[in-house]
Design an enzyme around this catalytic site. Structure first.
Site, PDB file in Angstrom:
ATOM      1  N   TYR A  17       0.832  -1.210   0.000  1.00 11.17           N
ATOM      2  CA  TYR A  17       0.000   0.000   0.000  1.00 11.17           C
ATOM      3  C   TYR A  17       0.870   1.265   0.000  1.00 11.17           C
ATOM      4  O   TYR A  17       0.636   2.191   0.776  1.00 11.17           O
ATOM      5  CB  TYR A  17      -0.970   0.001   1.194  1.00 11.17           C
ATOM      6  CG  TYR A  17      -1.708  -1.297   1.363  1.00 11.17           C
ATOM      7  CD1 TYR A  17      -2.630  -1.720   0.400  1.00 11.17           C
ATOM      8  CD2 TYR A  17      -1.464  -2.125   2.453  1.00 11.17           C
ATOM      9  CE1 TYR A  17      -3.293  -2.925   0.535  1.00 11.17           C
ATOM     10  CE2 TYR A  17      -2.119  -3.336   2.587  1.00 11.17           C
ATOM     11  CZ  TYR A  17      -3.033  -3.732   1.623  1.00 11.17           C
ATOM     12  OH  TYR A  17      -3.680  -4.933   1.755  1.00 11.17           O
ATOM     13  N   TYR A 144     -13.564  -6.966   4.526  1.00  4.10           N
ATOM     14  CA  TYR A 144     -12.300  -7.065   3.781  1.00  4.10           C
ATOM     15  C   TYR A 144     -11.860  -8.521   3.791  1.00  4.10           C
ATOM     16  O   TYR A 144     -11.765  -9.140   4.854  1.00  4.10           O
ATOM     17  CB  TYR A 144     -11.226  -6.186   4.416  1.00  4.10           C
ATOM     18  CG  TYR A 144      -9.854  -6.390   3.800  1.00  4.10           C
ATOM     19  CD1 TYR A 144      -9.506  -5.750   2.614  1.00  4.10           C
ATOM     20  CD2 TYR A 144      -8.924  -7.242   4.396  1.00  4.10           C
ATOM     21  CE1 TYR A 144      -8.255  -5.955   2.041  1.00  4.10           C
ATOM     22  CE2 TYR A 144      -7.678  -7.452   3.830  1.00  4.10           C
ATOM     23  CZ  TYR A 144      -7.350  -6.809   2.657  1.00  4.10           C
ATOM     24  OH  TYR A 144      -6.121  -7.006   2.072  1.00  4.10           O
ATOM     25  N   ASP A 245     -14.496 -16.260   7.112  1.00  2.00           N
ATOM     26  CA  ASP A 245     -13.119 -15.822   6.926  1.00  2.00           C
ATOM     27  C   ASP A 245     -12.516 -15.547   8.309  1.00  2.00           C
ATOM     28  O   ASP A 245     -12.729 -14.489   8.887  1.00  2.00           O
ATOM     29  CB  ASP A 245     -13.108 -14.564   6.049  1.00  2.00           C
ATOM     30  CG  ASP A 245     -11.730 -13.944   5.902  1.00  2.00           C
ATOM     31  OD1 ASP A 245     -10.785 -14.424   6.541  1.00  2.00           O
ATOM     32  OD2 ASP A 245     -11.598 -12.961   5.139  1.00  2.00           O
ATOM     33  N   LYS A 274      -2.641 -16.433   8.344  1.00  3.40           N
ATOM     34  CA  LYS A 274      -1.893 -15.553   9.246  1.00  3.40           C
ATOM     35  C   LYS A 274      -1.206 -16.306  10.383  1.00  3.40           C
ATOM     36  O   LYS A 274      -0.090 -16.768  10.245  1.00  3.40           O
ATOM     37  CB  LYS A 274      -2.799 -14.441   9.767  1.00  3.40           C
ATOM     38  CG  LYS A 274      -3.152 -13.385   8.708  1.00  3.40           C
ATOM     39  CD  LYS A 274      -3.798 -12.176   9.323  1.00  3.40           C
ATOM     40  CE  LYS A 274      -4.226 -11.132   8.305  1.00  3.40           C
ATOM     41  NZ  LYS A 274      -3.121 -10.435   7.643  1.00  3.40           N
TER      42      LYS A 274
END
Length: 428
Positions: A17, A144, A245, A274
């Site tokens: 980003y 997201y 998710d 993760k």
């Protein structure tokens, strides 16, 4: 590391980003241990981000390191097509032991976004096997799910991260996000938008996808468990599979092993990533039911059409097994509860701060929603100079520290946040 090396990074390496023309400064980390990152100038800073939710036991954990060293002596990688190996078998056994009985078929991959892509592909192929060409997915706003194309298509289309791709990605269905927060009363009107959309489109929807309880970087909102229960009831009624998710929240972050346990519901597909390896190396998993797996396998193709090169990487599987072994001692429960209590004590009083809109705390997650957007350059510099690593975005300052953090180190994190809030120059 020389100044020239840092300049090379500035000129040639694209960070997440970030811009190549006017990038934000990067701080060079030369080592990490426990909850500390050591900078090239010798300064140690407290990591409040767990390397984006992943390093739940801190850095250089001896048990995780031992597992990596032991496995690398045997093999670091071997293809998974036509081959299997003990670390992958053990990992899948471990994941099945941790998750609801219904989820007994596992597809391994190499990142969270890919796990989401796999889940979406599973349901498209599932319906195709049943003779239906369903391609629509229903989700909620402020979500997201990753930066790959299918993952972007089920993330909030108004999210500035993905907005420029809106004309290129599939158009999916978005219900209003719930406003009933986790710690407050349930508002029955929250489910109205979702209910209307699923009733109208039930014959077209391939699946529903949600971040259970905690919406991540779409807004860091924590919604009421009753909302998740209502969603599952509606999906069961219309026989629409549900994807959860849990890439950010899985493995204890919210105070439960998985966030969906707060609502006592079970998904049809579960995505993990993760912290699955304790933040040591990339790995992800997509778990599903025998029914969905068998239906896909009975299709004309006879198989699920996906196969990452590094699928089932032995090194990653071995350290994931060591991570789960640590978690199975259940020490994480006390650690996360202790963090939650201290976050309430240290951050909740900020609700009266003139620059604070809301404080949200759940498990080892603390969020401060500010009235102004942060100046990333200035606030990142401020945090580092004051001995902490916190990575805010837009109007949100949040921390997700390693479970192993001491009360002293956590107090340091929250004190520096308070100091930042008292410095209006750090905000746009």
């Amino acid at each position: 590391m020389s100044q020239f090396d840092t300049f090379f990074d500035y000129k040639h390496i694209w960070h997440p980003y970030s811009s190549m023309i006017n990038p934000l400064p990067c701080y060079t980390v030369i080592s990490a241990k426990g909850v500390y990152l050591k900078l090239k100038n010798g300064k140690n800073i407290i990591d409040g981000m767990s390397s984006w939710w992943s390093a739940i036991h801190g850095y250089n954990h001896p048990i995780l390191n031992k597992a990596l060293k032991k496995q690398i002596r045997k093999m670091s990688h071997v293809m998974f097509g036509g081959i299997t190996h003990p670390p992958a078998i053990a990992l899948c056994q471990n994941l099945i032991s941790l998750t609801p009985e219904k989820l007994d078929c596992i597809f391994l991959s190499d990142s969270g976004s890919v796990a989401i892509e796999i889940a979406i592909k599973m349901l498209i192929q599932y319906w195709h096997s049943l003779g239906q060409k369903r391609k629509l997915f229903l989700t909620i706003r402020n979500g997201y799910h990753g930066d790959t194309f299918a993952a972007m298509s089920v993330s909030d289309p108004e999210n500035s991260l993905h907005k420029i791709y809106n004309n290129l990605i599939p158009k999916n269905l978005f219900a209003d996000a719930p406003i009933s927060s986790f710690h407050k009363d349930w508002n029955a009107s929250d489910i109205v938008s979702f209910k209307k959309i699923i009733e109208k489109n039930s014959s077209k929807i391939a699946g529903v996808i949600l971040e259970p309880i905690v919406q991540g970087v779409g807004g860091m909102n924590f919604y009421h468990p009753t909302y998740l229960k209502k969603i599952k009831i509606l999906c069961n009624y219309y026989s629409i599979p549900v994807i959860f998710d849990e890439i950010a929240t899985g493995f204890g972050r919210t105070g439960k092993m998985f966030a969906f346990e707060h609502a006592n519901v079970v998904p049809d597909i579960l995505c993990l990533g993760k912290s699955i390896t304790g933040g040591t190396i990339t790995l992800a998993a997509t778990l599903t039911s025998r029914h969905i797996a068998n239906t896909i396998s009975k299709s004309k193709s006879g198989c699920f059409m996906h196969g990452p090169t590094y699928m089932g990487n032995p090194l990653a599987c071995a350290v994931a097994n060591a991570n789960i072994k640590i978690l199975k001692t259940n020490q994480w429960k006390l650690q996360v509860l202790s963090i939650e209590k201290q976050l309430f004590k240290n951050l909740q009083p900020l609700i009266n701060h003139p620059y604070v809109i809301d404080i949200r705390i759940l498990g080892a997650i603390g969020v401060i929603e500010c009235s102004h957007s942060v100046n990333m350059f200035l606030i990142q510099k401020f945090f580092v100079e004051n001995g902490v690593w916190i990575r805010p975005f837009r109007k949100l300052i949040y921390i997700v520290p390693p479970y192993t953090i001491s009360s002293h180190a956590l107090k340091k994190l929250t004190n520096v946040i308070i100091d930042a809030l008292n410095n209006i120059k750090l905000f746009l």
